[in-house]
Scaffold this motif. Structure first.
Motif, PDB file in Angstrom:
ATOM      1  N   PHE A  78      68.128  69.179  50.172  1.00 58.45           N
ATOM      2  CA  PHE A  78      66.897  68.975  49.404  1.00 58.45           C
ATOM      3  C   PHE A  78      66.954  67.909  48.048  1.00 58.45           C
ATOM      4  O   PHE A  78      68.572  67.754  47.888  1.00 58.45           O
ATOM      5  CB  PHE A  78      66.855  70.158  48.867  1.00 58.45           C
ATOM      6  N   ALA A  79      66.356  66.548  48.859  1.00 58.38           N
ATOM      7  CA  ALA A  79      66.333  65.961  47.545  1.00 58.38           C
ATOM      8  C   ALA A  79      65.386  66.088  46.884  1.00 58.38           C
ATOM      9  O   ALA A  79      64.208  65.922  47.313  1.00 58.38           O
ATOM     10  CB  ALA A  79      66.143  64.254  48.340  1.00 58.38           C
ATOM     11  N   VAL A  80      66.335  66.190  45.284  1.00 60.88           N
ATOM     12  CA  VAL A  80      64.931  66.630  44.340  1.00 60.88           C
ATOM     13  C   VAL A  80      64.596  65.205  43.722  1.00 60.88           C
ATOM     14  O   VAL A  80      65.398  64.892  42.862  1.00 60.88           O
ATOM     15  CB  VAL A  80      65.599  67.908  43.349  1.00 60.88           C
ATOM     16  N   TYR A  81      63.045  65.482  43.165  1.00 63.97           N
ATOM     17  CA  TYR A  81      62.716  64.193  42.675  1.00 63.97           C
ATOM     18  C   TYR A  81      62.222  64.632  41.171  1.00 63.97           C
ATOM     19  O   TYR A  81      61.225  66.060  40.822  1.00 63.97           O
ATOM     20  CB  TYR A  81      61.779  63.364  43.386  1.00 63.97           C
ATOM     21  N   ASP A  82      62.006  63.934  40.235  1.00 63.41           N
ATOM     22  CA  ASP A  82      60.873  64.228  39.287  1.00 63.41           C
ATOM     23  C   ASP A  82      59.294  64.358  39.335  1.00 63.41           C
ATOM     24  O   ASP A  82      58.735  65.213  38.604  1.00 63.41           O
ATOM     25  CB  ASP A  82      61.374  63.079  38.081  1.00 63.41           C
ATOM     26  N   ASP A 132      53.500  74.461  41.809  1.00 64.17           N
ATOM     27  CA  ASP A 132      52.594  74.190  40.614  1.00 64.17           C
ATOM     28  C   ASP A 132      53.273  72.433  40.323  1.00 64.17           C
ATOM     29  O   ASP A 132      52.794  71.625  39.443  1.00 64.17           O
ATOM     30  CB  ASP A 132      52.900  74.172  38.865  1.00 64.17           C
ATOM     31  N   GLY A 133      54.068  72.178  41.772  1.00 65.32           N
ATOM     32  CA  GLY A 133      54.369  70.452  41.876  1.00 65.32           C
ATOM     33  C   GLY A 133      55.131  70.324  40.318  1.00 65.32           C
ATOM     34  O   GLY A 133      55.076  68.582  40.296  1.00 65.32           O
ATOM     35  N   SER A 134      55.727  70.781  39.988  1.00 63.70           N
ATOM     36  CA  SER A 134      56.689  70.408  38.524  1.00 63.70           C
ATOM     37  C   SER A 134      57.062  69.025  38.791  1.00 63.70           C
ATOM     38  O   SER A 134      57.834  68.546  37.704  1.00 63.70           O
ATOM     39  CB  SER A 134      57.441  71.065  38.085  1.00 63.70           C
ATOM     40  N   VAL A 135      57.886  69.452  39.596  1.00 63.85           N
ATOM     41  CA  VAL A 135      59.257  68.599  40.873  1.00 63.85           C
ATOM     42  C   VAL A 135      58.914  68.699  42.111  1.00 63.85           C
ATOM     43  O   VAL A 135      58.021  69.023  42.620  1.00 63.85           O
ATOM     44  CB  VAL A 135      60.829  68.880  40.401  1.00 63.85           C
ATOM     45  N   GLY A 136      59.267  67.088  42.854  1.00 65.43           N
ATOM     46  CA  GLY A 136      58.837  67.296  43.831  1.00 65.43           C
ATOM     47  C   GLY A 136      60.453  67.525  44.761  1.00 65.43           C
ATOM     48  O   GLY A 136      61.603  67.315  44.481  1.00 65.43           O
ATOM     49  N   ILE A 137      60.206  68.169  46.006  1.00 67.82           N
ATOM     50  CA  ILE A 137      61.355  68.871  46.844  1.00 67.82           C
ATOM     51  C   ILE A 137      61.292  68.105  48.749  1.00 67.82           C
ATOM     52  O   ILE A 137      59.921  68.351  48.567  1.00 67.82           O
ATOM     53  CB  ILE A 137      61.833  70.246  46.259  1.00 67.82           C
ATOM     54  N   PRO A 147      66.974  60.554  44.428  1.00 68.33           N
ATOM     55  CA  PRO A 147      66.540  61.103  43.205  1.00 68.33           C
ATOM     56  C   PRO A 147      66.950  61.738  42.005  1.00 68.33           C
ATOM     57  O   PRO A 147      68.387  61.288  41.563  1.00 68.33           O
ATOM     58  CB  PRO A 147      66.841  62.195  44.318  1.00 68.33           C
ATOM     59  N   VAL A 148      66.430  63.285  41.265  1.00 70.87           N
ATOM     60  CA  VAL A 148      67.263  63.686  40.729  1.00 70.87           C
ATOM     61  C   VAL A 148      69.036  64.379  41.453  1.00 70.87           C
ATOM     62  O   VAL A 148      69.971  64.318  40.390  1.00 70.87           O
ATOM     63  CB  VAL A 148      66.437  64.697  39.875  1.00 70.87           C
TER      64      VAL A 148
END
Length: 469
Positions: free
Chosen positions: A302-306, A336-341, A387-388
């Motif tokens: 998983f690449a996690v984005y803001d 809710d799309g609070s972060v992007g994964i 990514p975060v």
């Protein structure tokens, strides 16, 4: 009851394994009025479902993730437990990147040449037609069972798909569904899956398919909700080391607790069940099956984005590619799309042509992350390089689970037939590999549990009459 002079607690049924199948079995047994104890080797619930903390208040499904409309038993369980679901994000266009050419499309099948499209269609039609001749309950009795179980899906595709373009797409699709290289998977097994899992379109598709729905808060919530209802009947960190049957019942030995019972449900893959010592020994077919069983090797990264920035460009986050690492990517963001994964599936070894880390990065987490992000940048642009965090779940590295979803090597189905489900004395088998339908899915885990519970409950009344407590 006592054993060797020591007081040993007793119960109607011991369930071995606190994954979704084992906990579902225990839940149904308790509802039917039977006493039950669940013994789990790991220090956590859920088996091959796992919530990964990827941001504050946000989890990603590290294991089983999706539910489709035909998965009626899981959906009923979701409703019973008061959980909620949401649709997999599919608004926008999907990316295709092949030989450096980046295209977007809608639907399931990426842009192909007219001849490749026709080839893709004829292969799918032939597989569906062959699958219809496979008996759902006894696939090893199919007229061509010996021939189909004597070869692999990969070799069949190589021989029957006429164009490299469509053959590569078919190989990729089945690699992702099987979590294994199709060249290592029995053709008969795949035909049986097509017959009992809703058909190829349902298995492959997101919309109106097996990947249509997700559980809010992660599929692991199914296990935690079931365990909350069972309370102290679930014992974690207690691997079962031995199961001994005699004329009075069963003694189950584990690290934290030994329990006497009338029946046992082993809710594990056959490969994992091989860790247990059975006395008397298992029948030859069952023991051999456990020895040859092989679990899949796929990992999730998983690449996690803001934020899910790709949506701003009209993309849905899905991609099919011939890149070195990210062959298949999906949007795994929270509702809710609070972060992007962005989620990529990568095999650890032998998972199909190119679907694995290269030897150069295999043992270096930083190099693996760099290789993944390079591919994501090729797909989604420079923002994908920042990514975060990156989170990887490798199922072959789990201490008590020997890989992810299982398939079958050639020869296993016809040689061992019904050994995966046939009770051995007072021992019954659950886990998604023992499912009558939807094997390998969350739905299969639930259906296997329900079948095992029906077997146990049919046997317990007679035992009660013979052995009053």
């Amino acid at each position: 009851m006592t054993d060797a002079g020591n007081e040993v607690p007793s119960t109607d049924v011991v369930v071995v394994g606190a994954g979704l199948s084992g906990l579902t079995a225990a839940h149904h047994l308790a509802r039917r009025g039977h006493s039950v104890v669940v013994l789990e080797a790991a220090d956590r619930l859920g088996g091959r479902t796992l919530n990964l903390d990827v941001a504050e208040g946000v989890v990603a499904d590290g294991g089983g993730q999706w539910i489709g409309g035909l998965h009626t038993r899981v959906l009923a369980l979701v409703e019973e437990l008061g959980l909620s679901t949401f649709d997999t994000y599919m608004t926008g266009r999907t990316l295709s990147l092949r030989r450096g050419r980046r295209k977007t499309f809608q639907g399931t099948v990426p842009p192909l040449s007219p001849l490749a499209i026709a080839d893709f269609a004829q292969v799918r039609y032939r597989l569906e037609r062959m699958a219809r001749s496979v008996p759902a309950a006894t696939p090893w009795t199919a007229r061509k069972a010996a021939a189909w179980d004597g070869t692999t899906l990969g070799h069949w595709l190589d021989a029957n798909s006429r164009f490299r373009e469509s053959r590569r797409l078919l190989t990729l699709c089945f690699t992702l569904m099987l979590c294994e290289d199709p060249h290592r998977t029995s053709l008969l097994k795949v035909l049986h899956s097509i017959r009992t899992c809703g058909g190829i379109d349902f298995m492959v598709n997101t919309r109106n398919g097996a990947q249509e729905t997700r559980i809010a808060g992660g599929t692991h919530r199914l296990s935690t909700a079931l365990a909350e209802r069972l309370g102290d009947r679930v014992v974690l960190g207690s691997p079962v080391t031995g199961i001994r049957q005699d004329h009075t019942g069963v003694l189950v030995r584990s690290a934290r607790r030994d329990v006497r019972c009338r029946r046992v449900i082993v809710a594990m893959t056959p490969a994992d069940a091989a860790r247990i010592t059975f006395s008397p020994g298992l029948p030859t077919r069952r023991a051999a099956l456990q020895h040859v069983w092989h679990n899949g090797t796929e990992s999730k990264v998983f690449a996690v984005y803001d934020r899910p920035f790709w949506r701003e460009s009209g993309l849905n986050g899905s991609a099919l590619t011939d890149l070195p690492v990210a062959h298949f990517v999906v949007d795994s963001s929270p509702p809710d799309g609070s972060v992007g994964i962005l989620l990529a599936f990568v095999g650890t070894a032998g998972s199909g042509p190119g679907l694995t880390w290269t030897d150069a990065v295999l043992d270096d987490p930083a190099a693996r992350q760099e290789a993944l992000l390079k591919d994501l940048v090729a797909l989604f642009g420079p923002e994908a390089a920042r990514p975060v965090r990156v989170v990887e779940q490798s199922w072959v590295d789990e201490p008590w689970i020997a890989g992810c979803v299982s398939t079958r090597a050639p020869g296993v189905m016809t040689r061992y037939t019904d050994a995966v489900t046939t009770p051995v004395g007072r021992i019954h088998w659950a886990g998604t590999e023992a499912a009558p339908e939807f094997e390998g899915y969350l739905e299969g885990a639930v259906r296997a549990a329900e079948r095992a519970v029906d077997e146990v409950c049919a046997a317990l009344p007679a035992l009660r009459r013979a052995e009053p407590r």
